[in-house]
Design a protein around this motif. Structure first.
Motif, mmCIF file in Angstrom:
data_model
loop_
_atom_site.group_PDB
_atom_site.id
_atom_site.type_symbol
_atom_site.label_atom_id
_atom_site.label_comp_id
_atom_site.label_asym_id
_atom_site.label_seq_id
_atom_site.Cartn_x
_atom_site.Cartn_y
_atom_site.Cartn_z
ATOM 1 N N LEU A 36 3.118 -17.499 24.122
ATOM 2 C CA LEU A 36 3.712 -18.404 23.151
ATOM 3 C C LEU A 36 2.785 -19.581 22.861
ATOM 4 O O LEU A 36 2.576 -19.962 21.699
ATOM 5 C CB LEU A 36 5.060 -18.915 23.665
ATOM 6 N N SER A 62 9.316 -8.560 19.736
ATOM 7 C CA SER A 62 8.004 -9.067 20.144
ATOM 8 C C SER A 62 6.887 -8.125 19.725
ATOM 9 O O SER A 62 5.817 -8.556 19.282
ATOM 10 C CB SER A 62 7.978 -9.273 21.661
ATOM 11 N N GLN A 100 5.131 -14.604 29.113
ATOM 12 C CA GLN A 100 5.719 -14.909 27.806
ATOM 13 C C GLN A 100 5.351 -16.314 27.338
ATOM 14 O O GLN A 100 4.970 -16.524 26.182
ATOM 15 C CB GLN A 100 7.242 -14.768 27.868
ATOM 16 N N MET A 126 1.497 -9.329 31.917
ATOM 17 C CA MET A 126 2.856 -8.813 31.757
ATOM 18 C C MET A 126 2.964 -7.315 32.049
ATOM 19 O O MET A 126 3.974 -6.848 32.589
ATOM 20 C CB MET A 126 3.315 -9.093 30.328
ATOM 21 N N TRP A 128 6.131 -5.450 33.812
ATOM 22 C CA TRP A 128 7.072 -4.845 32.867
ATOM 23 C C TRP A 128 7.343 -3.386 33.217
ATOM 24 O O TRP A 128 8.488 -2.932 33.215
ATOM 25 C CB TRP A 128 6.526 -4.964 31.448
ATOM 26 N N GLN A 146 11.999 -6.790 23.248
ATOM 27 C CA GLN A 146 10.625 -6.282 23.235
ATOM 28 C C GLN A 146 10.274 -5.716 21.864
ATOM 29 O O GLN A 146 9.139 -5.846 21.401
ATOM 30 C CB GLN A 146 10.455 -5.201 24.300
ATOM 31 N N TYR A 199 8.099 -14.222 20.882
ATOM 32 C CA TYR A 199 8.084 -14.242 22.341
ATOM 33 C C TYR A 199 9.341 -14.899 22.920
ATOM 34 O O TYR A 199 9.626 -14.726 24.110
ATOM 35 C CB TYR A 199 6.844 -14.979 22.857
ATOM 36 N N LEU A 245 8.067 -14.091 32.876
ATOM 37 C CA LEU A 245 8.289 -15.350 32.174
ATOM 38 C C LEU A 245 6.987 -16.118 31.985
ATOM 39 O O LEU A 245 6.736 -16.689 30.912
ATOM 40 C CB LEU A 245 9.301 -16.203 32.943
ATOM 41 N N ILE A 276 12.303 -12.332 24.463
ATOM 42 C CA ILE A 276 12.138 -11.795 25.815
ATOM 43 C C ILE A 276 12.345 -12.892 26.845
ATOM 44 O O ILE A 276 12.996 -12.686 27.884
ATOM 45 C CB ILE A 276 10.749 -11.147 25.973
ATOM 46 N N ALA A 277 11.800 -14.082 26.585
ATOM 47 C CA ALA A 277 11.962 -15.186 27.520
ATOM 48 C C ALA A 277 13.441 -15.516 27.723
ATOM 49 O O ALA A 277 13.890 -15.759 28.856
ATOM 50 C CB ALA A 277 11.205 -16.415 27.026
ATOM 51 N N THR A 334 -0.830 -10.283 27.844
ATOM 52 C CA THR A 334 -0.365 -8.901 27.878
ATOM 53 C C THR A 334 -0.754 -8.220 29.188
ATOM 54 O O THR A 334 0.031 -7.467 29.771
ATOM 55 C CB THR A 334 -0.946 -8.121 26.688
#
Length: 579
Positions: free
Chosen positions: A97, A35, A93, A131, A135, A32, A190, A90, A193-194, A128
């Motif tokens: 991307l 990212s 992310q 996520m 998160w 993170q 990105y 996922l 994190i993926a 965002t």
């Protein structure tokens, strides 16, 4: 990669860095950080491409990033509560991307107009928004509950460490190679994190939900919980009183750099980086500040410091003095935000955690999204100095209100699920969608306890509403004043079962037990579960047994439900020994 439990036997006073001992949390935290650095680089690149335009257009970068949270936070919270949170993360992310790749291609092709830039920034904000709730809600799966406060603070450290590195790095890259490379590096960020999420062997942690619950119903359940949770509402109020004024710094700092201080892109990145350095430094002193001042003192002090920094930005035009002043701004920012985040995390039970956090993110990011263009308009109309001073005054008013509207204490707050209700003994098996269901509970209370009982039932009322009650009422029998009747309506049988098995918490149980201690000695509550009979009988006698006339009913039948129950028609009573 599996989630490693924290070592057993640790003292209650874990250090601020204790959550990093958990393997998956540590890996995600590092990914993170990378990212977030990419995101700050992208923000600097986007703002710098627009710096030649008016102030309103520059501040719209922040609006484009934050506005999706305002629009999508609640639906994203529902997704995170109803589906596998790892899958949701996922999806977010890979969405970001893809958008970042398009942004990069257009930048290198010199085809990135202000409209396209803001539009693609908005799409990144949508990722965002998708996520964010997942998160935040996944944190209790990675660290122990007693470390949630440290985990929240580490999240703020992560963001501000990225703020310390990302803007300066972004400004340097823009100056050396152009904005296209900033966008390319953000796209690559990105992947970390993926990769961690793909390797994480997440244990099965299915969260029970109402059968067939629709999106709008799930959103309404989250809103209903927040509205009936005073501690959560107070966190949201404190957020509202801080964020609009605090947004003035982030919205107007690019203009301060170029107009007041005469700095280039590298200088602007340096200013943002200094704020981040202050925030990271603040993580080391924050525990001592909280011990000395408490949560509310930390909020008030942080807000006052932030207001003072805005005054410096408005009145001082010497770069090194402004740079020094931004260090305490970072300390204040992490102090306020980690206090608010910890307060909201420790109050939300698992079944609605993502939706509650979505509301918090909605207020936090939405406040920034709405305030940012207003500060830009004010700066265009009156100038930077009046706009910054107005932000300072707004923050000082918020600090003064802490005494009037403080955060509620957390003593006794325990969101651990409590399956303490017995299974309702009915003479037939309702379908999950059968309802509405009217639950009536009769209590016998000694005259000396009537006032205390009604006061305690006020807390029980909020518990019922938080966990699914559409309506609630407490009535005293006119012919037998010692007899109190609690009535509340639930949308369906599955909603009521969810109350039984997953939604009630140890905190709710405490108030129920408090009410029961006030009952007449050796009496127990009598409970009735009554089903809507407006469309026909619910239970029909047949031969030697009982058969159920299964059917479904909409929420529009509430009036019919009340009438049917009040007449005693087609309803079965059961007496249970409630905890």
């Amino acid at each position: 990669m599996s989630t490693a439990p924290s070592p057993k036997g640790r003292p209650e006073g874990d250090s601020a860095w204790a959550p990093l001992a958990a393997r998956v949390f540590r890996a995600l935290w590092i990914a993170q950080l990378v990212s977030n650095i990419g995101s700050w680089m992208q923000t600097v690149g986007a703002q710098w491409l627009l710096i030649g335009h008016n102030a309103t257009l520059v501040t719209l970068v922040q609006t484009a990033s934050s506005l999706p949270v305002l629009l999508l936070a609640l639906p994203s919270g529902v997704l995170a509560d109803r589906f596998n949170r790892r899958t949701v993360l996922l999806a977010a992310q890979f969405t970001m991307l893809a958008v970042s790749t398009v942004l990069t291609v257009l930048a290198f092709a010199d085809a990135l107009t202000p409209g396209l830039l803001l539009g693609l920034t908005f799409l990144l904000g949508c990722g965002t928004a998708l996520m964010g709730p997942a998160w935040q809600a996944v944190q209790p799966e990675l660290v122990e509950r007693r470390q949630l406060g440290q985990a929240a603070a580490l999240g703020a450290v992560n963001m501000n460490l990225a703020r310390a590195v990302g803007p300066a790095l972004g400004g340097a890259v823009v100056a050396a190679a152009g904005a296209g490379w900033v966008f390319a590096l953000n796209a690559a960020s990105y992947l970390g994190i993926a990769a961690v999420l793909l390797l994480w062997k997440r244990p099965a942690m299915e969260v029970p939900s109402a059968h067939g619950e629709k999106l709008l119903a799930a959103v309404h359940a989250g809103r209903r919980y927040v509205w009936n949770a005073p501690g959560v509402r107070r966190v949201l109020l404190r957020t509202v009183l801080f964020i609009p004024g605090g947004a003035a710094l982030w919205s107007l700092l690019p203009l301060v750099a170029i107009r007041s201080l005469g700095l280039g892109s590298g200088g602007y990145g340096l200013l943002l980086g200094v704020v981040g350095i202050g925030a990271v430094s603040g993580a080391f002193v924050l525990p001592a500040i909280r011990r000395a001042c408490g949560a509310n003192g930390t909020l008030a002090a942080g807000t006052v410091v932030f207001a003072g920094v805005l005054v410096v930005l408005a009145t001082v035009h010497i770069p090194w003095l402004v740079t020094v002043a931004l260090v305490p701004a970072g300390v204040a920012w992490i102090g306020v935000l980690s206090t608010l985040n910890t307060a909201i995390q420790t109050r939300l039970p698992g079944w609605v955690r993502a939706r509650g956090l979505a509301v918090y993110l909605l207020v936090f990011q939405g406040g920034q999204a709405l305030a940012a263009p207003l500060w830009g308009v004010l700066a265009d109309a009156l100038g930077l100095t009046p706009a910054l001073l107005a932000g300072s005054c707004l923050l000082l008013a918020g600090a003064a209100s802490v005494r009037r509207w403080p955060l509620h204490g957390t003593d006794g707050v325990d969101p651990t699920p409590s399956d303490h209700w017995p299974v309702p003994p009915l003479v037939f098996e309702p379908g999950p969608a059968d309802g509405p269901v009217l639950v009536s509970i009769t209590y016998r209370v000694a005259a000396s306890n009537w006032a205390a009982f009604t006061d305690c039932m006020g807390h029980v009322a909020r518990s019922r509403r938080r966990t699914g009650a559409l309506t609630w009422g407490l009535y005293q029998d006119g012919s037998d004043p010692a007899r109190f009747i609690e009535n509340y309506l639930v949308a369906s049988w599955s909603e009521h079962l969810a109350q039984h098995h997953s939604r009630l918490t140890a905190h709710d149980r405490r108030f129920e037990e408090g009410a029961r201690r006030l009952l007449v000695e050796r009496t127990a509550p009598e409970v009735t579960h009554a089903f809507d009979a407006a469309a026909g009988v619910v239970v029909a006698e047949a031969n030697d047994g009982v058969t159920a006339a299964g059917r479904q009913s909409s929420l529009g039948d509430r009036a019919g439900t009340s009438a049917a129950v009040s007449d005693g028609a087609n309803a079965r009573n059961s007496v249970v020994d409630m905890p």
